[in-house]
Structures are given as C-alpha cells and as structure tokens.
Design an enzyme around this catalytic site. Structure first.
Site, short mmCIF file in Angstrom:
data_model
loop_
_atom_site.label_atom_id
_atom_site.label_comp_id
_atom_site.label_asym_id
_atom_site.label_seq_id
_atom_site.Cartn_x
_atom_site.Cartn_y
_atom_site.Cartn_z
CE1 TYR A 46 -3.95 2.18 0.63
CE2 TYR A 46 -2.67 3.12 2.42
CZ TYR A 46 -3.77 3.16 1.59
OH TYR A 46 -4.68 4.18 1.72
CG ASP A 47 2.82 2.11 3.66
OD1 ASP A 47 1.61 1.88 3.62
OD2 ASP A 47 3.49 2.10 4.71
CE LYS A 90 -3.56 4.78 -2.08
NZ LYS A 90 -4.65 5.42 -2.83
CG ASN A 145 -5.91 7.32 10.35
OD1 ASN A 145 -4.79 7.78 10.09
ND2 ASN A 145 -6.09 6.07 10.69
CG ASN A 152 -12.07 -3.41 14.12
OD1 ASN A 152 -12.75 -3.77 13.19
ND2 ASN A 152 -10.91 -3.97 14.43
CB THR A 201 -1.41 9.63 18.37
OG1 THR A 201 -0.33 9.92 17.49
CG2 THR A 201 -0.96 9.73 19.81
NE ARG A 202 -2.70 5.24 12.79
CZ ARG A 202 -1.67 4.65 13.41
NH1 ARG A 202 -1.05 5.30 14.40
NH2 ARG A 202 -1.27 3.45 13.07
N PRO A 240 2.39 2.49 12.70
CG PRO A 240 2.02 3.92 10.91
CD PRO A 240 1.58 2.60 11.48
NE ARG A 299 -0.41 7.71 9.62
CZ ARG A 299 -1.10 6.60 9.48
NH1 ARG A 299 -2.38 6.58 9.72
NH2 ARG A 299 -0.52 5.50 9.11
P1 NAD Z 1 -12.74 1.83 0.24
O1 NAD Z 1 -12.10 0.49 0.31
O2 NAD Z 1 -14.07 2.00 0.90
O3 NAD Z 1 -12.86 2.32 -1.25
C1 NAD Z 1 -12.01 1.93 -2.28
C2 NAD Z 1 -12.86 1.61 -3.50
O4 NAD Z 1 -12.00 1.24 -4.59
C3 NAD Z 1 -13.80 0.42 -3.26
O5 NAD Z 1 -15.10 0.74 -3.71
C4 NAD Z 1 -13.18 -0.70 -4.07
O6 NAD Z 1 -14.12 -1.66 -4.51
C5 NAD Z 1 -12.54 0.08 -5.21
N1 NAD Z 1 -11.43 -0.63 -5.87
C6 NAD Z 1 -10.40 -1.28 -5.29
N2 NAD Z 1 -9.58 -1.78 -6.23
C7 NAD Z 1 -10.10 -1.42 -7.45
C8 NAD Z 1 -9.72 -1.64 -8.79
N3 NAD Z 1 -8.62 -2.34 -9.09
N4 NAD Z 1 -10.51 -1.13 -9.77
C9 NAD Z 1 -11.64 -0.43 -9.48
N5 NAD Z 1 -12.05 -0.20 -8.22
C10 NAD Z 1 -11.29 -0.68 -7.21
O7 NAD Z 1 -11.69 2.87 0.87
P2 NAD Z 1 -11.81 4.42 1.13
O8 NAD Z 1 -11.55 4.64 2.56
O9 NAD Z 1 -13.05 4.97 0.52
O10 NAD Z 1 -10.53 4.96 0.32
C11 NAD Z 1 -10.63 5.62 -0.93
C12 NAD Z 1 -9.28 6.14 -1.33
O11 NAD Z 1 -8.79 7.05 -0.33
C13 NAD Z 1 -8.22 5.04 -1.46
O12 NAD Z 1 -7.41 5.33 -2.57
C14 NAD Z 1 -7.42 5.17 -0.18
O13 NAD Z 1 -6.09 4.76 -0.36
C15 NAD Z 1 -7.51 6.65 0.11
N6 NAD Z 1 -7.34 6.93 1.54
C16 NAD Z 1 -8.33 6.70 2.43
C17 NAD Z 1 -8.12 6.97 3.78
C18 NAD Z 1 -9.21 6.76 4.82
O14 NAD Z 1 -8.96 7.02 6.00
N7 NAD Z 1 -10.41 6.35 4.47
C19 NAD Z 1 -6.89 7.45 4.22
C20 NAD Z 1 -5.88 7.64 3.27
C21 NAD Z 1 -6.12 7.40 1.93
N1 UDP Z 2 -6.24 -0.54 16.14
C1 UDP Z 2 -6.59 -1.06 17.38
N2 UDP Z 2 -7.64 -1.92 17.44
C2 UDP Z 2 -8.37 -2.28 16.36
C3 UDP Z 2 -8.01 -1.74 15.09
C4 UDP Z 2 -6.94 -0.88 15.02
O1 UDP Z 2 -5.96 -0.77 18.41
O2 UDP Z 2 -9.32 -3.07 16.52
C5 UDP Z 2 -5.12 0.40 16.08
C6 UDP Z 2 -4.06 0.07 15.02
O3 UDP Z 2 -3.09 -0.82 15.55
C7 UDP Z 2 -3.48 1.45 14.75
C8 UDP Z 2 -4.68 2.39 14.91
O4 UDP Z 2 -5.64 1.66 15.67
O5 UDP Z 2 -2.50 1.79 15.70
C9 UDP Z 2 -5.30 2.82 13.58
O6 UDP Z 2 -5.54 1.65 12.82
P1 UDP Z 2 -6.30 1.69 11.41
O7 UDP Z 2 -6.21 0.32 10.83
O8 UDP Z 2 -7.66 2.28 11.61
O9 UDP Z 2 -5.50 2.75 10.54
P2 UDP Z 2 -3.95 2.93 10.15
O10 UDP Z 2 -3.09 2.07 11.03
O11 UDP Z 2 -3.88 2.54 8.73
O12 UDP Z 2 -3.73 4.36 10.40
#
Ligand code: NAD
Ligand code: UDP
Length: 318
Positions: A148-149, A152, A177, A193, A213-214, A277, A280
């Site tokens: 993922y990281d 992106k 987040n 969750n 933190t987040r 992490p 954050r």
């Molecule tokens: P999500 O999983 O709800 O949405 C992602 C969507 O993309 C889904 O509908 C999935 O079916 C679709 N998808 C996945 N792979 C695909 C492919 N190959 N072709 C077409 N569609 C595909 O997640 P989200 O939280 O809505 O995230 C949306 C975007 O925002 C993502 O790119 C994610 O990396 C980015 N983002 C989200 C967060 C967050 O906190 N929600 C944080 C950072 C970045």
């Molecule tokens: N986390 C947790 N319990 C859960 C799910 C997540 O303590 O049931 C923690 C996780 O380890 C992380 C933070 O919550 O430190 C945020 O996790 P999330 O998966 O939501 O986002 P990301 O790590 O990608 O920021």
C-alpha cells in the site's frame, strides 16, 4: 445543460469516500461516472444515486485501460484498510501503480484534470511530528504494509512525472485517517472496529498499549477538501495534507466510543501489528493557506453520526 456542469469520473466511487464524493458532485450539478470493481465497495453505497439520470455506475478494474470521455478525474480506487490491502498485496500494488498509469493515460488523452487520493502512509512510521508535506517519510519497503505505502508513493511519482513530462494538470491529496458513515463494518479500521464492538457488547480490541496516536477527520470535512483542491489554480498540484490535526490516542478513542454508545464492553489487549505507526498527525498549514480549508466537525459529533449509521446497519442485519 448548465454552463458549469462537468463530466466527472470517480474511480473507487462505490467505496466509503468515493460514495460521499459522488453524492457531493451530483449535488453540485455535475454528471458523475462512478467506476468500481466492488472489491471493498458495493452498490448499496450509491443506491440513493442510482435513480438520478446524471449518475452512472460502471463495473471496471482500473488495472485495465478505460475509454470514456470526462472533464475531471478523481482517482480513489484502492483498498484502504490494512486487512483489505494485505489480503492480496500484489493486486494492491497493481491497483495503485497500473491504476495510476491507466487513469493518467486517460487524463492525458482527454487533457482532463486528475486528482489522486494519496495517503499519510507515504510518511510510513514518521520520525517528524506533525508531518508536513516536505517530510519524505520512513517506509519499510519490504514489510506487510509496503504494498500500500510503496504503491501510493509510486503513484505520486507517476503523477508528478506526467505533470512535468506531459504538462498534465494534477492534484495530489495526502489523506489522513478519515471516518464516517459507509465505512466497511469489517474492514478492521479502528473507528469501525470499536463502534461495531461497542454496539455488539463485544470486547474492544486495543492493539499494543493504546498510546499510539492517529488524527481522525470526519468524511464531510475531507470531501470539502477534495473539491476545493480540484477547484484550485493549476499551480496547486499538491501534495497537500488533508486531515484533522487533533491527535487522539487509540485508548482515548476506545473510551470515547464506550461513553457515546453507553456500552458495557471491556477492553481487550492484542499485539501491535508489524510496522504500525506510533504517532501520526497532519500539519495542515498548507491546506489552510492555499485552500482556506480546515476540518469543522469535532471528533465527538462525527462519532455520533457514525455510531447511528452502524447502529442502523447492525439492526438491519440482526
Ligand atoms: P474503500 O475500500 O471503501 O474504497 C475503495 C474503492 O475502490 C472500493 O469501492 C473498491 O471496490 C474500489 N477498488 C479497489 N480496487 C479497485 C480496482 N482495481 N478497480 C476499481 N475499483 C477498485 O476505501 P476508502 O476509505 O473509501 O478509500 C478511498 C481512497 O482514499 C483510497 O485510494 C485510499 O487509499 C484513500 N485513503 C483513504 C483513507 C481513509 O482514511 N479512508 C486514508 C488515506 C487514503
Ligand atoms: N487498532 C486497534 N484496534 C483495532 C483496530 C486498530 O488498536 O481493533 C489500532 C491500530 O493498531 C493502529 C490504529 O488503531 O494503531 C489505527 O488503525 P487503522 O487500521 O484504523 O489505521 P492505520 O493504522 O492505517 O492508520
């Protein structure tokens, strides 16, 4: 047709953020083409839009080229939660990298403006707090989060190369987040969750000591940031942090959710996932000065909206 009506493509439009963005764009009077392969998204998320003649839904995987005619592209397609993106890590990298190449190719042919939903994960486990856009990150390139990281990060590289090489108009947002209604109930993210566990009276699973933190941004605030960034002058390419700069520990979040749901759930400690992490929090000075944007919805108000969404969802499935 209104003079300002645009044809807008939203990839990943049936997901959590994508569905809110589609709604917002339809509300603003645009034609929206939502493209999704339904890996983590679903049609229920956009069901309310289906009857609208200005909304169109297409099943398509962005790893394959797409031939459509639009004025603007928001590229959101990519699983976002650790459980989902680690389920098929090769596919995750392909979605980020091939998906970016395909959507940038489409934008190049159409001379369309294109927005990339990048992430705070490009900073990895940061050694600088809060994170500014200038920070280059601390990512483990071979760990379980790397699909993922690094996917992106590579997508960002592609966006800036298309910008320099082909003069493409790009917008890159680094999203922190975000939470709200339509999060997937089983995606393992901390807010969903904890709320689902609290509503079911199950143990709240805190990973590690809960001091990590987040900073949690409510979805409506984030979507406002997307729209402002897309509308900004063309020299505003980003990357630009979009998130709520109020830092919260995971343990504080758990207690807040227990309080708001009135749940009797107990806390259960689980091991901290690899490369999780420690801290954050976004520095959003750039978003404030360039876009005049900052989050308005306090954590508690956003949590209340999200709790009522999950309460209804769980009620329907009981
Ligand atoms: P999500 O999983 O709800 O949405 C992602 C969507 O993309 C889904 O509908 C999935 O079916 C679709 N998808 C996945 N792979 C695909 C492919 N190959 N072709 C077409 N569609 C595909 O997640 P989200 O939280 O809505 O995230 C949306 C975007 O925002 C993502 O790119 C994610 O990396 C980015 N983002 C989200 C967060 C967050 O906190 N929600 C944080 C950072 C970045
Ligand atoms: N986390 C947790 N319990 C859960 C799910 C997540 O303590 O049931 C923690 C996780 O380890 C992380 C933070 O919550 O430190 C945020 O996790 P999330 O998966 O939501 O986002 P990301 O790590 O990608 O920021």
């Amino acid at each position: 047709m209104a003079a300002t009506r645009k044809r807008v493509l939203v990839t990943g439009g049936a997901g959590f953020l994508g569905s809110h963005l589609c709604e917002r764009l339809i509300g603003a009077g645009h034609d929206v083409l939502c493209v999704d392969n339904y890996f983590t998204g679903n049609k229920d998320n956009v069901a309310a839009l289906m009857a609208n003649p200005h909304f169109e839904l297409m099943r398509h995987d962005v790893c394959f080229p797409l031939y459509v005619e639009v004025d603007e592209i928001y590229n959101l397609a990519c699983p976002a939660s650790p459980i989902h993106y680690q389920h098929d890590p090769v596919q995750t990298t392909k979605t980020s990298v091939s998906g970016a190449i395909n959507m940038l190719g489409l934008a190049k042919r159409l001379r369309a403006k294109i927005f990339q939903s990048s992430t705070s994960e490009v900073y990895g486990d940061p050694s600088v707090h809060p994170q500014t856009e200038a920070y280059r990150g601390n990512v483990n390139p071979i760990g379980p989060r790397a699909c993922y990281d690094e996917g992106k990060r590579c997508a960002e590289t592609l966006f800036f190369d298309y910008h320099r090489q082909h003069k493409l108009r790009i917008r890159v947002a680094r999203i922190f987040n975000t939470f709200g209604p339509r999060m997937h109930p089983n995606d393992g993210r901390v807010v969903s969750n904890f709320i689902v566990q609290a509503l079911k009276g199950e143990s709240i699973t805190i990973y590690g000591d809960g001091h990590q933190t987040r900073a949690f941004c409510y979805v409506d605030d984030l979507i406002e940031g997307f729209v402002r960034l897309m509308a900004a002058d063309d020299d505003v390419t980003g990357p630009i942090n979009l998130g709520n700069p109020v830092e919260t520990t995971v343990a504080e979040l758990a207690h807040k959710i227990i309080e708001l749901t009135g749940s009797r759930s107990k806390i259960e400690r689980r091991p901290l996932p690899v490369d999780d992490p420690v801290q954050r929090c976004p520095d959003i000075s750039k978003a404030k000065s360039v876009l005049g944007w900052e989050p308005k919805v306090p954590l508690e108000a956003g949590l209340k909206q999200t709790i009522s969404y999950f309460d209804k969802l769980l009620g329907e499935n009981r």
